[in-house]
Write an enzyme that holds these catalytic residues in place. Sequence first.
Site, PDB file in Angstrom:
ATOM      1  N   ALA A   1     109.778 -27.930  77.723  1.00  0.00           N
ATOM      2  CA  ALA A   1     109.662 -29.053  78.678  1.00  0.00           C
ATOM      3  C   ALA A   1     110.547 -30.180  78.265  1.00  0.00           C
ATOM      4  O   ALA A   1     111.768 -30.550  78.874  1.00  0.00           O
ATOM      5  CB  ALA A   1     108.373 -29.334  79.005  1.00  0.00           C
TER       6      ALA A   1
ATOM      7  N   LYS B   1      98.283  -8.951  38.698  1.00  0.00           N
ATOM      8  CA  LYS B   1      99.185  -8.846  39.850  1.00  0.00           C
ATOM      9  C   LYS B   1      99.354 -10.247  40.515  1.00  0.00           C
ATOM     10  O   LYS B   1      98.391 -10.748  41.420  1.00  0.00           O
ATOM     11  CB  LYS B   1      99.220  -7.596  40.565  1.00  0.00           C
ATOM     12  CG  LYS B   1     100.387  -7.562  41.535  1.00  0.00           C
ATOM     13  CD  LYS B   1     100.275  -6.499  42.303  1.00  0.00           C
ATOM     14  CE  LYS B   1     101.697  -6.098  43.058  1.00  0.00           C
ATOM     15  NZ  LYS B   1     101.960  -7.303  44.269  1.00  0.00           N
TER      16      LYS B   1
ATOM     17  N   LYS C   1      95.572  -2.354  43.684  1.00  0.00           N
ATOM     18  CA  LYS C   1      95.388  -3.494  44.591  1.00  0.00           C
ATOM     19  C   LYS C   1      93.756  -3.774  44.787  1.00  0.00           C
ATOM     20  O   LYS C   1      93.064  -2.791  44.578  1.00  0.00           O
ATOM     21  CB  LYS C   1      95.916  -3.182  45.914  1.00  0.00           C
ATOM     22  CG  LYS C   1      97.505  -3.121  45.831  1.00  0.00           C
ATOM     23  CD  LYS C   1      98.044  -4.326  45.348  1.00  0.00           C
ATOM     24  CE  LYS C   1      99.037  -4.758  46.232  1.00  0.00           C
ATOM     25  NZ  LYS C   1      99.581  -4.414  47.444  1.00  0.00           N
TER      26      LYS C   1
HETATM   27  S1  IVH Z   1     106.020  -5.553  36.914  1.00  0.00           S
HETATM   28  C1  IVH Z   1     109.792  -2.750  37.508  1.00  0.00           C
HETATM   29  N1  IVH Z   1     104.069  -7.043  36.555  1.00  0.00           N
HETATM   30  O1  IVH Z   1     104.553  -7.242  42.209  1.00  0.00           O
HETATM   31  C2  IVH Z   1     108.372  -3.359  37.561  1.00  0.00           C
HETATM   32  N2  IVH Z   1     105.161  -7.029  38.720  1.00  0.00           N
HETATM   33  O2  IVH Z   1     104.790  -4.972  44.150  1.00  0.00           O
HETATM   34  C3  IVH Z   1     108.577  -4.764  37.729  1.00  0.00           C
HETATM   35  N3  IVH Z   1     104.335  -8.573  40.562  1.00  0.00           N
HETATM   36  O3  IVH Z   1     108.042  -7.018  42.955  1.00  0.00           O
HETATM   37  C4  IVH Z   1     107.439  -5.679  38.239  1.00  0.00           C
HETATM   38  N4  IVH Z   1     102.591  -9.522  39.154  1.00  0.00           N
HETATM   39  O4  IVH Z   1     107.137  -9.430  42.124  1.00  0.00           O
HETATM   40  C5  IVH Z   1     105.096  -6.718  37.629  1.00  0.00           C
HETATM   41  N5  IVH Z   1     102.357  -8.672  36.335  1.00  0.00           N
HETATM   42  C6  IVH Z   1     103.209  -8.030  36.966  1.00  0.00           C
HETATM   43  C7  IVH Z   1     103.354  -8.699  38.398  1.00  0.00           C
HETATM   44  C8  IVH Z   1     104.268  -8.034  39.345  1.00  0.00           C
HETATM   45  C9  IVH Z   1     103.173  -9.754  40.354  1.00  0.00           C
HETATM   46  C10 IVH Z   1     105.084  -8.612  41.557  1.00  0.00           C
HETATM   47  C11 IVH Z   1     106.695  -8.423  41.573  1.00  0.00           C
HETATM   48  C12 IVH Z   1     106.897  -7.153  42.111  1.00  0.00           C
HETATM   49  C13 IVH Z   1     105.718  -6.824  43.001  1.00  0.00           C
HETATM   50  C14 IVH Z   1     105.578  -5.143  43.208  1.00  0.00           C
END
Ligand code: IVH
Length: 764
Positions: free
Chosen positions: A53, A136, A332
């Site tokens: 609007a 992670k 996960k």
């Molecule tokens: S290793 C070649 N370690 O998760 C492998 N990744 O789902 C490189 N991530 O793109 C990644 N914590 O952004 C690795 N402790 C961790 C991580 C991690 C988070 C993320 C990262 C990656 C994504 C994959």
Amino acid sequence: MAGSRRGKSGMSSGGAGNADRQLARAEIGRLRKLLRAADLAYYQRDAPEMSDARYDEAKRRLAALERAHPELSTPDSPTRTVGAPPREGFARVRHEQAMLSLANAFDARDVRDFDERIRRFLGLGDQVVTYTAEPKIDGLSLSLRYERGVLVMAATRGDGEVGEDVTANARTIADIPQRLTGAPDILEVRGEVYMTHAEFAALNAAQDQAGAPRFANPRNAAAGSLRQLDPEVTRARPLCFFAYAWGVVSAPLGRTQMEALERFAQLGFSTNPLTRLCRGPDALLAHYGVIEQQRAELGYDIDGVVYKVNDLDWQRRLGFRATTPRWAIAHKFPAETAWTRLERIDIQVGRTGALSPVARLKPVTVGGVVVSNATLHNEDYIAGRSADGTPIRDGKDIREGDWVKIYRAGDVIPKVADVDLARRPADARPYVFPTKCPECGSDALREEGDSVRRCQGGMFCPAQAMERLRHFVSRPAFDIVGLGSRQVETFYLLGWIREPADIFTLQARDSAGEKTLVTLDEVLQRIGRSGAPEAQRRELAGLLGLERFAPETARAAYLERSRMPLGRQHGWGEKSAARLFAAIERRRRIELDRLIFALGIRHVGEAAARLLALHYRDWAAFETALSGAVPGTGAQWDELVNIDGVGDVMARALVTAFHQPGERALIDRLVAQLTQVIPAEPPAADASPIAGRTIVFTGTLERMTRAEAKARAEALGARVAGSVSRRTDLVVAGPGAGSKAKKAAELGIETLDEDGWLKLIDGK
Ligand code: IVH
């Protein structure tokens, strides 16, 4: 504001006095600025800042002022233009070594399978593998390049191949050292940028105070803060960084993953304190439990535990699949769930014509993220049965108006886990899946054995055409600078581009003033003035800004816009238009794998396109092979399905695309616009003695598993085929080799035993 009121009275009096004109000039300037800012927010940031609007009101006033003062009217006024220029900002950086993602494990079974795959690949038998297990981090990954100890580049992951240069912003992060002592000459440290819960809460409080929108979760806040054009904004939003991986290094960081992490810590990086060495899958699962227990107290978000093979030599041997390493996996945390009402079921039409049902939900927070859509997969899923007829959700169907349980795991699209029959409204009716495409009205058919219903309209269906164009210009495909999905969409709606080939004729038509390819009737139908469905009307009219016009003026506004040259569209100038046309011209030379991927054939992803390109090498060979292939029979079909990584389903889709007249004509029109299709180059072509050669393994290998041999060969640029033919260059035959070795001998193909093979690839 006093100025605006006076401006308005000046306008209505129609007076042409000097003072009056000056006021009008100021008011026109103000309104143009306001509308341009609103356009930018709407078109570029996908975040409308002004109500429709208010926007309409401002535009009406501007138009009236321009009518009263024609001498102040300019062609680039928001009253005469549409859209906004491509998002400018960070420079793009190609990662010397791709930034990969991780495969996922969801339960103990997946983790044990992962361990078993590794032992099988390496031929370890019962030997126990040691892994690292670490949280992670739920942030965004960043690659930091140090040369002689100095931080020279920080880049986001982007699509894994090309990221954004955020160096200036990374320099403001306390966890990221600017200088290193004792580091290898070249070192790329990779890790995760994240925001703590405390910083996140403070940031949202500040956003509230400033009347600015809140961030949905710490990850979005971290991403938004890192991707600021002004590094001072990044500095004001404290971010953290954990190092966990690396890219290019000029000297090894250690012999194991753990040693490399210790090296990072010595160099001054933060590494996650919950990282542990675990012997075998039981130890991994135990440490997973420990981390899961501490999750709530960590003060930052994590969404699982990452397991990595500790021995770096084993990591090297295991290597990579297309986008993920074989030596790591992300376990996960279980999905989070919440109950909400399903308000409506919408059908979206994808690039390949698939009708995908989407649940529109009453917004609900699931694991910290507001969810308002969930995927419903297909009609069987809605009806409560899987493809083979077995019940899912105990056979409960999903209806509009139902109370549904939503679950969401990490970045995975939310799904419907359950339906509460006790709360089902009395008038809820079973959902009737459409048999006509809601976008173009064509029949939507379901082929035998396919769980998906597909629109048969092909490129005549606006939804399919638009999706295919978006795919065509995407990063791994033609990747034309300045022609992103929003631009291509707008050009489609302006009637300038209907299919990929049109992109290459745009400049000629632009200068000849003949861009409109569609008839006005078609457009009116698209913008919903002659019975087009609601969802389509809204999307199309919204993109063109036409929803702001009354029906009687929409037609004229559309025509005016579609005829205006690109250089005079709002947000574009002669220079940016010339830049775009130059970028399009450059893409008349294109790599074969990009071209194959860009065709958007079902089942043919990036990795498959690369395999096909490496196999056929040039467009002529590829095109001849597919035009000649007959599904299920003949040499050309056999060759196609024998390419490792090409299955029956993909092969059929490829052959179909080249045999369907409409589809084929589209491909031919595109290829006619190209000046050169660059043949595929195998990686490390000069370094490897087997690059570009086709190898067949047969019999038993004793010193490495078949999987490892195949992966090594592919990493060195060879093609691995399943059967021997005239195109085979080399056969590696272990004990027990039978008919394949015999055929190789008949055809006079070079044959090596395992020792000869190892000598060839390792030189020892
Ligand atoms: S290793 C070649 N370690 O998760 C492998 N990744 O789902 C490189 N991530 O793109 C990644 N914590 O952004 C690795 N402790 C961790 C991580 C991690 C988070 C993320 C990262 C990656 C994504 C994959």
